[in-house]
Design a protein around this motif. Sequence first.
Motif, mmCIF file in Angstrom:
data_model
loop_
_atom_site.group_PDB
_atom_site.id
_atom_site.type_symbol
_atom_site.label_atom_id
_atom_site.label_comp_id
_atom_site.label_asym_id
_atom_site.label_seq_id
_atom_site.Cartn_x
_atom_site.Cartn_y
_atom_site.Cartn_z
ATOM 1 N N ARG A 71 -14.268 3.640 -5.136
ATOM 2 C CA ARG A 71 -13.021 3.225 -5.781
ATOM 3 C C ARG A 71 -12.146 4.445 -6.107
ATOM 4 N N TRP A 72 -12.802 5.453 -6.660
ATOM 5 C CA TRP A 72 -12.064 6.658 -7.039
ATOM 6 C C TRP A 72 -11.492 7.345 -5.798
ATOM 7 N N THR A 73 -12.309 7.459 -4.736
ATOM 8 C CA THR A 73 -11.852 8.113 -3.514
ATOM 9 C C THR A 73 -10.689 7.343 -2.891
ATOM 10 N N GLN A 74 -10.819 6.018 -2.851
ATOM 11 C CA GLN A 74 -9.758 5.205 -2.265
ATOM 12 C C GLN A 74 -8.451 5.351 -3.054
ATOM 13 N N SER A 75 -8.574 5.607 -4.364
ATOM 14 C CA SER A 75 -7.365 5.756 -5.182
ATOM 15 C C SER A 75 -6.591 7.024 -4.830
ATOM 16 N N LEU A 76 -7.238 7.952 -4.093
ATOM 17 C CA LEU A 76 -6.592 9.219 -3.756
ATOM 18 C C LEU A 76 -5.778 9.146 -2.475
ATOM 19 N N THR A 77 -5.923 8.040 -1.717
ATOM 20 C CA THR A 77 -5.309 8.019 -0.392
ATOM 21 C C THR A 77 -4.850 6.613 -0.020
ATOM 22 N N ARG A 78 -3.854 6.562 0.866
ATOM 23 C CA ARG A 78 -3.406 5.264 1.382
ATOM 24 C C ARG A 78 -4.176 4.865 2.636
ATOM 25 N N ILE B 67 -10.707 14.758 0.983
ATOM 26 C CA ILE B 67 -9.723 13.709 1.259
ATOM 27 C C ILE B 67 -8.424 14.340 1.772
ATOM 28 N N ARG B 68 -7.985 15.408 1.087
ATOM 29 C CA ARG B 68 -6.758 16.090 1.544
ATOM 30 C C ARG B 68 -6.958 16.665 2.941
ATOM 31 N N ALA B 69 -8.141 17.245 3.173
ATOM 32 C CA ALA B 69 -8.408 17.834 4.493
ATOM 33 C C ALA B 69 -8.353 16.753 5.575
ATOM 34 N N GLN B 70 -8.952 15.609 5.311
ATOM 35 C CA GLN B 70 -8.950 14.536 6.323
ATOM 36 C C GLN B 70 -7.530 14.041 6.583
ATOM 37 N N ASP C 41 -7.979 8.646 10.762
ATOM 38 C CA ASP C 41 -7.461 7.317 10.434
ATOM 39 C C ASP C 41 -8.286 6.588 9.393
ATOM 40 N N VAL C 42 -9.604 6.722 9.479
ATOM 41 C CA VAL C 42 -10.488 6.059 8.521
ATOM 42 C C VAL C 42 -11.283 7.152 7.820
ATOM 43 N N LEU C 43 -11.137 7.237 6.501
ATOM 44 C CA LEU C 43 -11.679 8.387 5.779
ATOM 45 C C LEU C 43 -13.032 8.073 5.153
ATOM 46 N N VAL C 44 -13.717 9.123 4.726
ATOM 47 C CA VAL C 44 -14.993 8.994 4.010
ATOM 48 C C VAL C 44 -14.906 9.832 2.736
#
Lengths: 328, 333
Positions: free
Chosen positions: B126-133, B59-62, B68-71
């Motif tokens: 849910r957890w991944t989305q909580s890490l990023t805006r 997530i940090r790398a992306q 723009d849209v993360l995985v």
Amino acid sequence: MDLILSSAGSYPRIGDAPDLQRHRRAYAQRERGEISAGEFTKVENEVVAGVIREQIEAGMEVVTDGLVRWYDPYSHFCRGLEGATIDGLLRLFDTNVYFRQPVVKGPIRRKAAIIVPEYEFARSVSTRPVKPVLTGPYTLSRGSILEGGYRSTHELALAYAEVLAGEVRELSRAGAELIQIDEPAIIGHPEDLNVLEAALAAAGRERGAARLLLHLSFGDVAPLYRDLQALPVDALGLDFTYSPKLPALIADLGSAKPLALGLIDARNTKLETKESVFPVLDAVLPALKTGPTYLTPSCGLEFLPRARARLKLETLKRLRDGYLGGHR
Amino acid sequence: MSRQKLKRLGVELPLLPTSTVGSFPKTPELAEARAKYARKQITRAELEALEKKATEFWIRAQEEIGLDVLVDGEQYRGDMVAYFAELMGGFQTGGLVRSYGNRYYHKPVVVGEVKWPGPMTVEWWRWTQSLTRKPVKGMLTGPYTVMDWSFNDYYRDRRSACLALARQLRKEVEALIEAGAKIIQIDEPAISVRQEELPFAIEALHLTVDGLPAYFITHACYGAFETIYPDMLDLPVDNLDLAISNSALDLLKIFEKDPFTKDLSLGVLDVHSHSIETPAEIKARVMRGVRVLPPERVWVDPDCGLKTRTVEESRGKLAAMLTAVRELRTELA
Ligand SMILES: [Zn+2]
């Protein structure tokens, strides 16, 4: 009527039980340089013998060596050729199996016999006739990257046919009575039937007393069925699993050539029943003008786990015996 | 049109949105932990902690790269079909089959009615989305591919198995939407293998997504265009993701005959090559799409999942992609 039970090509080289994993272990040891080529060949020989034994125990009357020594149906032939190299992985038709694509760079020539020694070994460990299998010239050409030596895939198909003619000649001399040639690629390219015809004529030119069985799988053969009857081969092997209309078509048009009926789905684990198989036999068998008729899986069995492959062959035997015995 | 749909969903994206197809390479630490877990040397909880750490790393790398849209990077998934088959009812782990060389895998078998077991990907999302805006895509494998990559002992035929899977996978889509996912990608890499089955593959996807409020993307692998265009336009999704990096397809010629009616994700990075594309090469590939479609309808991404590349190769390729896209945004504005 005689209904001969036969395999249609590959057989799983390993099973789930630890004692059936020898080939996989030896392959890895060979890759790591821990065993010699000779030691690996010894394991391959034992696996071939086991695969043949298993087919015979399951009731097969004509067996194959399971294509145990093939990396895949393309590169196995091209490793032994001058003028060709091997490239990256590509999906084998609609399967989840991958093959290495041959790259043809110049005129191709056979360095040594490819299938003949494999056939001779298989025959030495089999109590039943062994059917050698060749990938056909048209399919080899379609699956190759052409970088030189020939102007078109058509020319290349004829060059592969010359290579295979040598194999056919030597297999026939070595005693093979029935030689299977796989040409799945033609199903997607009916416009090339004339190329296939010329290539098969060349490949089979010196077949002597051996009969050529053209096997088609991985697609619906019904649209081609009429034209297949005119090809210069002695028998046709057909995958029935894609072709709901095929039984009626054969019933209608008949067959001047002996057929191998690929009724058992070699791509799915579900077992066939008399309800699914007997009506097809009822429709097709009366239309066949000449024999022998073979009953086979739809293609090689390597797409299934080993235990299921064996069960498929046992099912084939049970259905054949039930049909001939009139247990409807 | 789909821009409006995204807007309605509350998602604002720049011109030429950038994303990835789904998988990233496992970090070396996680790869080692997975091997240890397979040998029963660490616990499930220890493995999961490292899966989370690797997910956060990606997530940090992306974010750093500027996608723009993360995985979530699928750090916790092995095979894209087996992951679902192991969780869903009606499946059994099958015997070993060979895929090539000395590579074998356990192919799943459908042995009973397939059944959604409750959310399979939602907690991770849910957890991944909580890490990023930034928006994170919900990711699942489509019904046709799950069917095609499994044996079927139970259903009458391939179509019945596929449609049954579609109804169950719909529940996963609903659960992702309920959790807040706005963009959902449904992968169908097998979709072009049997052209004659495309009609029921499309019927299945209708069952999975019809009437659900999300922006849907379908990724199909290399070769799909040649075999199933324009029929694939009937897939009920907003965006089709197609590999073009390796192909010499003349999109202009194809689209002149049969206009492309959806948003198009252009797969411009060759995930099978170690070498890192130059921004100029990437720009040229994007322009092949932008010349034939309004830029508002074009997304940019790699041509498949990056899991077979190294961490460094993946970062390098994506950074080059973002450089190219930033230049194009200025030039096209
Ligand atoms: Zn892909």
